[in-house]
Scaffold this motif. Sequence first.
Motif, PDB file in Angstrom:
ATOM      1  N   GLN A 138     -23.957 -49.645  17.017  1.00 58.19           N
ATOM      2  CA  GLN A 138     -23.419 -50.907  17.503  1.00 58.19           C
ATOM      3  C   GLN A 138     -24.559 -51.886  17.739  1.00 58.19           C
ATOM      4  N   ASN A 139     -24.240 -53.174  17.681  1.00 58.67           N
ATOM      5  CA  ASN A 139     -25.222 -54.202  18.006  1.00 58.67           C
ATOM      6  C   ASN A 139     -25.321 -54.327  19.519  1.00 58.67           C
ATOM      7  N   VAL A 140     -26.545 -54.241  20.020  1.00 58.22           N
ATOM      8  CA  VAL A 140     -26.786 -54.229  21.458  1.00 58.22           C
ATOM      9  C   VAL A 140     -27.752 -55.359  21.811  1.00 58.22           C
ATOM     10  N   ILE A 141     -27.500 -56.021  22.919  1.00 57.70           N
ATOM     11  CA  ILE A 141     -28.409 -57.063  23.402  1.00 57.70           C
ATOM     12  C   ILE A 141     -29.681 -56.399  23.925  1.00 57.70           C
ATOM     13  N   THR A 142     -30.832 -56.860  23.450  1.00 60.54           N
ATOM     14  CA  THR A 142     -32.102 -56.212  23.795  1.00 60.54           C
ATOM     15  C   THR A 142     -33.081 -57.148  24.509  1.00 60.54           C
ATOM     16  N   THR A 143     -32.618 -58.313  24.924  1.00 60.71           N
ATOM     17  CA  THR A 143     -33.539 -59.298  25.509  1.00 60.71           C
ATOM     18  C   THR A 143     -34.235 -58.788  26.765  1.00 60.71           C
ATOM     19  N   LEU A 144     -33.610 -57.875  27.491  1.00 61.08           N
ATOM     20  CA  LEU A 144     -34.211 -57.384  28.736  1.00 61.08           C
ATOM     21  C   LEU A 144     -35.389 -56.448  28.503  1.00 61.08           C
ATOM     22  N   ILE A 145     -35.478 -55.876  27.316  1.00 59.31           N
ATOM     23  CA  ILE A 145     -36.497 -54.839  27.100  1.00 59.31           C
ATOM     24  C   ILE A 145     -37.364 -55.115  25.876  1.00 59.31           C
ATOM     25  N   GLU A 146     -37.303 -56.331  25.341  1.00 57.90           N
ATOM     26  CA  GLU A 146     -38.105 -56.645  24.159  1.00 57.90           C
ATOM     27  C   GLU A 146     -39.594 -56.384  24.414  1.00 57.90           C
ATOM     28  N   PRO A 147     -40.342 -55.999  23.349  1.00 61.04           N
ATOM     29  CA  PRO A 147     -39.872 -55.762  21.980  1.00 61.04           C
ATOM     30  C   PRO A 147     -39.351 -54.338  21.807  1.00 61.04           C
ATOM     31  N   VAL A 148     -38.489 -54.147  20.807  1.00 61.98           N
ATOM     32  CA  VAL A 148     -38.010 -52.812  20.473  1.00 61.98           C
ATOM     33  C   VAL A 148     -38.257 -52.561  18.995  1.00 61.98           C
ATOM     34  N   ALA A 149     -38.390 -51.291  18.650  1.00 66.40           N
ATOM     35  CA  ALA A 149     -38.640 -50.906  17.261  1.00 66.40           C
ATOM     36  C   ALA A 149     -37.765 -49.714  16.913  1.00 66.40           C
ATOM     37  N   GLN A 191     -30.970 -59.109  19.569  1.00 71.14           N
ATOM     38  CA  GLN A 191     -30.045 -57.994  19.379  1.00 71.14           C
ATOM     39  C   GLN A 191     -30.632 -56.998  18.386  1.00 71.14           C
ATOM     40  N   ALA A 192     -30.202 -55.748  18.522  1.00 74.29           N
ATOM     41  CA  ALA A 192     -30.642 -54.713  17.588  1.00 74.29           C
ATOM     42  C   ALA A 192     -29.516 -53.712  17.389  1.00 74.29           C
ATOM     43  N   ALA A 193     -29.507 -53.087  16.223  1.00 77.89           N
ATOM     44  CA  ALA A 193     -28.551 -52.010  15.966  1.00 77.89           C
ATOM     45  C   ALA A 193     -29.041 -50.762  16.687  1.00 77.89           C
ATOM     46  N   VAL A 194     -28.158 -50.174  17.481  1.00 80.02           N
ATOM     47  CA  VAL A 194     -28.509 -48.999  18.282  1.00 80.02           C
ATOM     48  C   VAL A 194     -27.465 -47.914  18.041  1.00 80.02           C
ATOM     49  N   ARG A 195     -27.938 -46.710  17.796  1.00 82.32           N
ATOM     50  CA  ARG A 195     -27.043 -45.574  17.591  1.00 82.32           C
ATOM     51  C   ARG A 195     -26.824 -44.860  18.912  1.00 82.32           C
ATOM     52  N   THR A 196     -25.555 -44.699  19.293  1.00 80.98           N
ATOM     53  CA  THR A 196     -25.200 -43.921  20.475  1.00 80.98           C
ATOM     54  C   THR A 196     -24.175 -42.872  20.059  1.00 80.98           C
ATOM     55  N   ALA A 197     -23.697 -42.112  21.022  1.00 85.54           N
ATOM     56  CA  ALA A 197     -22.709 -41.081  20.727  1.00 85.54           C
ATOM     57  C   ALA A 197     -21.425 -41.665  20.155  1.00 85.54           C
ATOM     58  N   ARG A 198     -21.209 -42.961  20.344  1.00 83.02           N
ATOM     59  CA  ARG A 198     -20.006 -43.615  19.825  1.00 83.02           C
ATOM     60  C   ARG A 198     -20.216 -44.235  18.455  1.00 83.02           C
ATOM     61  N   GLY A 199     -21.426 -44.151  17.930  1.00 84.52           N
ATOM     62  CA  GLY A 199     -21.722 -44.740  16.634  1.00 84.52           C
ATOM     63  C   GLY A 199     -22.776 -45.828  16.755  1.00 84.52           C
TER      64      GLY A 199
END
Length: 242
Positions: A211-222, A201-209
């Motif tokens: 949020q913690n988002v599941i990132t297993t499908l696209i790892e690695p992320v930075a 999981q990673a903290a991701v900023r979207t238009a809604r603020g």
Amino acid sequence: MTPIAAIDRGLSAGLAAELADDLAATAFTLAKRFAAGATMWSIAPSWEPHALHIAVEFVHPVIMGKRALPAVALTGPDLVDLARVSVQPGDVVIAVAGADDAQARSVLRRAPAWGATTIWIGSGARPPAGAADHVLWLDDPDPRVPATGGFVLFYHLLWELTHVCFEHSGLLKPECAEDICLTCSDEGRLGEVVGPSTGGQAAVRTARGVQNVITTLIEPVAAGDLVLVHAGTAISKIQEGL
């Protein structure tokens, strides 16, 4: 070259009519955003005076009785970082830059993840479709165009038309009063990764603020990666280049 000559040179009669429609649509969007409490952030990486002029234009109205509108020019060597910490959901980012300006492209590409509406003013080769919510363009390859006054005419007209829209307040009501719109809540949203992933999981900023988002499908992320978020899951990475 005068401002009118610059516009006449860059536009056929048909395109001039299209540009008039674009100006009206852009001003209507600006009026709605300002009515909802937005701040407008202006950038012009290669032509900083334009960014400053836009801010002054909206903050200090030249016609007595017109309201001052919140507008701030962002200047400096790293506009992406400046915009990232300045822009809030519902704000507007307006860029004056050529289509090949890397900083402008990066800011405008990320702005939807910050919840901002985007406007791009420029000349010469056009940016790709969808590069900004509104594009106001002079199709003239002459590199002197930014110094002719054509761009100044654009944002003068935007200021005037925005105030015309304020005279019709009934049109400026929010289109969706709910926190989450039932008709659009299932759409994928652009997000910007805030920090490295931990435990899938990673903290991701979207238009809604943020949020913690599941990132297993696209790892690695930075931090700084752009991703498409759907149902709390990052389903793909988005290339920053437009």
